[in-house]
Design a protein around this motif. Structure first.
Motif, PDB file in Angstrom:
ATOM      1  N   LEU A 102     -19.531   6.307  -6.155  1.00 54.16           N
ATOM      2  CA  LEU A 102     -19.007   7.347  -6.972  1.00 54.16           C
ATOM      3  C   LEU A 102     -19.573   8.606  -7.041  1.00 54.16           C
ATOM      4  O   LEU A 102     -18.939   9.733  -6.962  1.00 54.16           O
ATOM      5  N   VAL A 103     -20.880   8.798  -6.817  1.00 50.60           N
ATOM      6  CA  VAL A 103     -21.387   9.909  -6.573  1.00 50.60           C
ATOM      7  C   VAL A 103     -20.952  10.791  -5.464  1.00 50.60           C
ATOM      8  O   VAL A 103     -20.604  11.920  -5.489  1.00 50.60           O
ATOM      9  N   LEU A 104     -21.045  10.144  -4.297  1.00 52.04           N
ATOM     10  CA  LEU A 104     -20.279  10.667  -2.974  1.00 52.04           C
ATOM     11  C   LEU A 104     -18.901  11.347  -3.264  1.00 52.04           C
ATOM     12  O   LEU A 104     -18.465  12.369  -2.760  1.00 52.04           O
ATOM     13  N   ALA A 105     -17.983  10.537  -3.909  1.00 52.34           N
ATOM     14  CA  ALA A 105     -16.577  10.824  -4.247  1.00 52.34           C
ATOM     15  C   ALA A 105     -16.547  11.888  -5.045  1.00 52.34           C
ATOM     16  O   ALA A 105     -15.742  12.792  -4.931  1.00 52.34           O
ATOM     17  N   LYS A 106     -17.413  11.853  -6.075  1.00 51.33           N
ATOM     18  CA  LYS A 106     -17.367  13.232  -6.871  1.00 51.33           C
ATOM     19  C   LYS A 106     -17.774  14.506  -6.258  1.00 51.33           C
ATOM     20  O   LYS A 106     -17.140  15.730  -6.368  1.00 51.33           O
ATOM     21  N   ALA A 107     -18.935  14.498  -5.521  1.00 49.70           N
ATOM     22  CA  ALA A 107     -19.250  15.565  -4.668  1.00 49.70           C
ATOM     23  C   ALA A 107     -18.489  16.039  -3.563  1.00 49.70           C
ATOM     24  O   ALA A 107     -18.181  17.212  -3.329  1.00 49.70           O
ATOM     25  N   LEU A 134     -15.209   4.471  -0.807  1.00 51.66           N
ATOM     26  CA  LEU A 134     -14.976   5.938  -0.827  1.00 51.66           C
ATOM     27  C   LEU A 134     -13.580   6.301  -0.752  1.00 51.66           C
ATOM     28  O   LEU A 134     -13.057   7.141  -1.701  1.00 51.66           O
ATOM     29  N   ALA A 135     -12.779   5.546   0.075  1.00 51.20           N
ATOM     30  CA  ALA A 135     -11.495   5.857   0.111  1.00 51.20           C
ATOM     31  C   ALA A 135     -10.725   5.480  -1.117  1.00 51.20           C
ATOM     32  O   ALA A 135      -9.785   6.151  -1.603  1.00 51.20           O
ATOM     33  N   GLU A 136     -11.041   4.330  -1.684  1.00 49.07           N
ATOM     34  CA  GLU A 136     -10.473   3.907  -2.849  1.00 49.07           C
ATOM     35  C   GLU A 136     -10.512   4.948  -3.969  1.00 49.07           C
ATOM     36  O   GLU A 136      -9.774   5.209  -4.747  1.00 49.07           O
ATOM     37  N   PRO A 141      -6.136   7.488   2.568  1.00 45.60           N
ATOM     38  CA  PRO A 141      -6.269   6.130   3.396  1.00 45.60           C
ATOM     39  C   PRO A 141      -7.511   5.878   4.113  1.00 45.60           C
ATOM     40  O   PRO A 141      -8.292   7.012   4.019  1.00 45.60           O
ATOM     41  N   GLN A 142      -7.633   5.044   4.668  1.00 46.44           N
ATOM     42  CA  GLN A 142      -8.951   4.857   5.327  1.00 46.44           C
ATOM     43  C   GLN A 142      -8.536   4.023   6.671  1.00 46.44           C
ATOM     44  O   GLN A 142      -7.670   3.055   6.865  1.00 46.44           O
ATOM     45  N   VAL A 143      -9.404   4.662   7.451  1.00 42.94           N
ATOM     46  CA  VAL A 143      -9.206   4.016   9.080  1.00 42.94           C
ATOM     47  C   VAL A 143     -10.654   3.634   9.461  1.00 42.94           C
ATOM     48  O   VAL A 143     -11.297   4.713   9.973  1.00 42.94           O
ATOM     49  N   ALA A 175      -8.110  11.756   4.565  1.00 43.52           N
ATOM     50  CA  ALA A 175      -8.157  10.253   4.778  1.00 43.52           C
ATOM     51  C   ALA A 175      -9.898  10.259   5.106  1.00 43.52           C
ATOM     52  O   ALA A 175     -10.597  10.953   5.324  1.00 43.52           O
ATOM     53  N   VAL A 176     -10.100   8.901   4.980  1.00 46.71           N
ATOM     54  CA  VAL A 176     -11.723   8.498   5.290  1.00 46.71           C
ATOM     55  C   VAL A 176     -11.619   7.746   6.592  1.00 46.71           C
ATOM     56  O   VAL A 176     -10.999   6.743   6.711  1.00 46.71           O
ATOM     57  N   VAL A 177     -12.579   7.983   7.485  1.00 41.52           N
ATOM     58  CA  VAL A 177     -12.752   7.102   8.770  1.00 41.52           C
ATOM     59  C   VAL A 177     -14.256   6.952   8.698  1.00 41.52           C
ATOM     60  O   VAL A 177     -15.120   7.404   8.249  1.00 41.52           O
TER      61      VAL A 177
END
Length: 261
Positions: A102-107, A134-136, A141-143, A175-177
């Motif tokens: 949550l914190v990382l997504a906000k940042a 994090l992707a969610e 998308p996440q790879v 995207a997040v990988v």
């Protein structure tokens, strides 16, 4: 338009040190030296290689942690990243992977991004689920678990190697990988890079800057908790077999008794 790459890194206790739990059953990070998680070095390396191939790219390294976590950021900056963001707040103590995501997504949303790169897992928690969480949260998308990654024409592509097959995957940006330790040896910081890192910007954020409340993170806001922990028993002396003509037989009997053969 510049390709905005954010690399999530973690400051972890040195695996060669005497690691143990604190009284509140969180990892004691005060009595052991810390460093940039080795698995995150591969993420920084892949970000640098992608940036080298891009016409224009900017790499931001992001961490959540105490004051000493700046050491992890400086290591990534000395490798070649452009700037850093450090989320630090006393109320973050004890935050589990759900709260950390949550914190990382906000940042990340505050910083701005096109591609987020993570290591395959941290070397302390070793959960390996943060990239997916994090992707969610970001709704992209996440790879994950890539041993090869590249970006071209707004698409991230990569190879995931499994036990039985290798998969070629791709996703549109943003995207997040996540990358594995097979993605390529991380470079050593040069003296020039180390000196340059001292002048690169490091932005500090707290929960207020991210519009988060204390009860959403920390031990109180964690979805998971350690109920109990016990030190691993000390290693006992091994069995010494003196070979006086029957050594092979005794060894086989020992292995059989331990069900190794």
């Amino acid at each position: 338009m510049s390709l905005r790459i954010v690399v999530c890194v973690k400051y972890v206790p040195d695996a060669t040190g005497d690691r143990h739990f604190a009284d509140d059953l969180t990892v004691d990070r005060d009595d052991v030296d810390g460093l940039l998680s080795e698995l995150d070095e591969y993420a920084v390396e892949q970000a640098l290689q992608i940036a080298d191939e891009a016409d224009d790219a900017e790499i931001t390294v992001l961490t959540v942690g105490p004051e000493d976590a700046k050491d992890a950021l400086r290591k990534a900056l000395s490798m070649g990243a452009d700037k850093a963001v450090h989320v630090e707040d006393d109320d973050l103590h004890g935050t589990d992977v759900i709260g950390t995501s949550l914190v990382l997504a906000k940042a990340i949303e505050k910083t701005g991004y096109d591609l987020v790169i993570c290591g395959m897992a941290s070397t302390d928690g070793t959960m390996g689920v943060l990239p997916a969480l994090l992707a969610e949260r970001l709704g992209v998308p996440q790879v994950t678990l890539l041993s090869e990654v590249s970006v071209e024409d707004g698409t991230v592509k990569g190879r995931r190697d499994g036990d039985a097959a290798s998969e070629q995957l791709e996703a549109s940006l943003p995207a997040v990988v996540s990358v594995t330790d097979q993605s390529g040896e991380a470079r050593y910081p040069s003296f020039k890079g180390i000196m340059a890192a001292k002048k690169k910007p490091v932005e500090s954020l707290d929960l207020g800057d991210l519009d988060l409340e204390a009860d959403e993170v920390g031990l109180e806001g964690s979805w998971t908790a350690v109920d109990s922990a016990a030190a691993r028993p000390a290693r006992t002396a091994g069995t010494i077999v003196k070979d006086e003509g029957e050594g092979g037989k005794q060894l086989a009997e020992f292995l059989a008794s331990q069900k190794f053969i």
